[in-house]
Design an enzyme around this catalytic site. Sequence first.
Site, PDB file in Angstrom:
ATOM      1  CG  ASN A 103       2.582   8.446   5.287  1.00  0.00           C
ATOM      2  OD1 ASN A 103       3.224   9.419   4.891  1.00  0.00           O
ATOM      3  ND2 ASN A 103       1.363   8.171   4.876  1.00  0.00           N
ATOM      4  N   PRO A 134       0.834  -1.212   0.000  1.00  0.00           N
ATOM      5  CG  PRO A 134      -0.285  -1.282   2.050  1.00  0.00           C
ATOM      6  CD  PRO A 134       0.654  -2.036   1.187  1.00  0.00           C
ATOM      7  CB  VAL A 135       0.686   4.367  -2.065  1.00  0.00           C
ATOM      8  CG1 VAL A 135       1.441   5.694  -2.128  1.00  0.00           C
ATOM      9  CG2 VAL A 135       0.762   3.679  -3.414  1.00  0.00           C
ATOM     10  CB  CYS A 136      -0.879   4.981   3.196  1.00  0.00           C
ATOM     11  SG  CYS A 136      -1.587   3.365   3.469  1.00  0.00           S
ATOM     12  CB  THR A 137       2.658   0.842   4.042  1.00  0.00           C
ATOM     13  OG1 THR A 137       1.355   0.482   4.455  1.00  0.00           O
ATOM     14  CG2 THR A 137       3.683   0.152   4.925  1.00  0.00           C
TER      15      THR A 137
END
Length: 444
Positions: free
Chosen positions: A224, A218-221
């Site tokens: 961030n 996942p891009v958020c992982t």
Amino acid sequence: MTTSTAVHSDAAPVSTAAGDWPGRWARLTPVLRRPGPFAHPQFTPGDETVDFLMKQCKVLVVGAGGLGCEILKNLALSGFRDLHVIDMDTIDVSNLNRQFLFRPADVGKSKAEVAAAFIMRRVPGCVVTPYFGKIQDKDYDYYQQFNVIICGLDSVEARRWMNATVIGMFDSDSPETLKPLVDGGTEGFQGQARVILPTMTSCYECSLDMLTRPTTYPVCTIANTPRLPEHCIEWASVLEWPRVFGDDKIDTDNPAHLQWLFETASNRAEQFNISGVTYSLTQGVVKNIIPAIASTNAIIAAACCNEVFKLATSSASLLNNYMMFTGTDGIYTHTFEHEARSDCPVCGQARLKMSVNAMWTLEDWIDRLIESPETQLKRPSLRTGSGSLYMQAPRALEQATRPNLQRTLGELLSSGEAVTVTDATLPISLEITVTFVETSEKTE
Ligand SMILES: [Zn+2]
């Protein structure tokens, strides 16, 4: 002595008489000359079984790579003496760590030919016939000569083709056309072995939905909360590269690009206190390479060769029908009966229904089958339960069935009859039920 055959004392020429088995084959005796508590009820122990295994049974090995080398070695050492191997690839230096039938001097040569020569040198009495080319070069006649076909392939397309071929050439009126297909596959620490009995078990096409897709994060992982070295590498390639280089795309074969990604990912990993970012992992993640593990190949090949041995000797019950292996977290296997899909385009029983005009010639209908978006065939061959209508190959059969092209469907078929349509260029075999309809449409 310098030849590789001088390693063991049992490398001396072996008697072909099954009655007295010296050396290497002595280990087969306890298994094949007497029944055991776990033997299959239909098992007939004795020399006949041994003779079949060693003198008659013809096995085709599809693929001479990581799995294929293991398979050829296992079968040759199990007493099979008429092996055939087909592979279109040549040997690359990166194969040498696990494809143990090849040496540095063999780089650039045909895998099938080098593997065959190696086995024959090392296991006297075993004859391996290589074919350096594509599986699609061969027709039903070629595949029909084998008792068992075993696949050690790394390509989904090639497996679909082999699967469809084995199922397509099975004619329920001639039991001898049923060729068991044993299929092995590996990906990193995972693999599977299965036995496909055309029309009796599920087939490769039935389980296409079980293929694993490439791992994505996942891009958020990535952006961030990275936790793994892979997250840092993905951050470098997916987010940092476009920010720094704009529209300039990453060339995964360019060492300078990979070096930049590696350094950027390493800095990111240091910030988050993550270890494990290496150049080769960077390469693996961006190229989506799943490393080939020699021991996974050995385990899966062994399971597949067991099935070939059981098929040839009836000495024990077959794998029914799918064994999954995973070595990622400990060692785990799970065997289950994978169910056939009734609407499988290759082996499914759910038939396609088609309305035809009894006045059309067979040729008219074939033209329609080629054009129809529902079938999209290239060179269809047609047969019914009672015989061939038109066969594109082999040549003798094509000539024999050619006159049918000008005959009408009304002469050749009856309404409600089933026609099996196969196509040498596609991995499908269609069962079509024809219904005659009254129509004023003229034959074109
Ligand atoms: Zn199927």
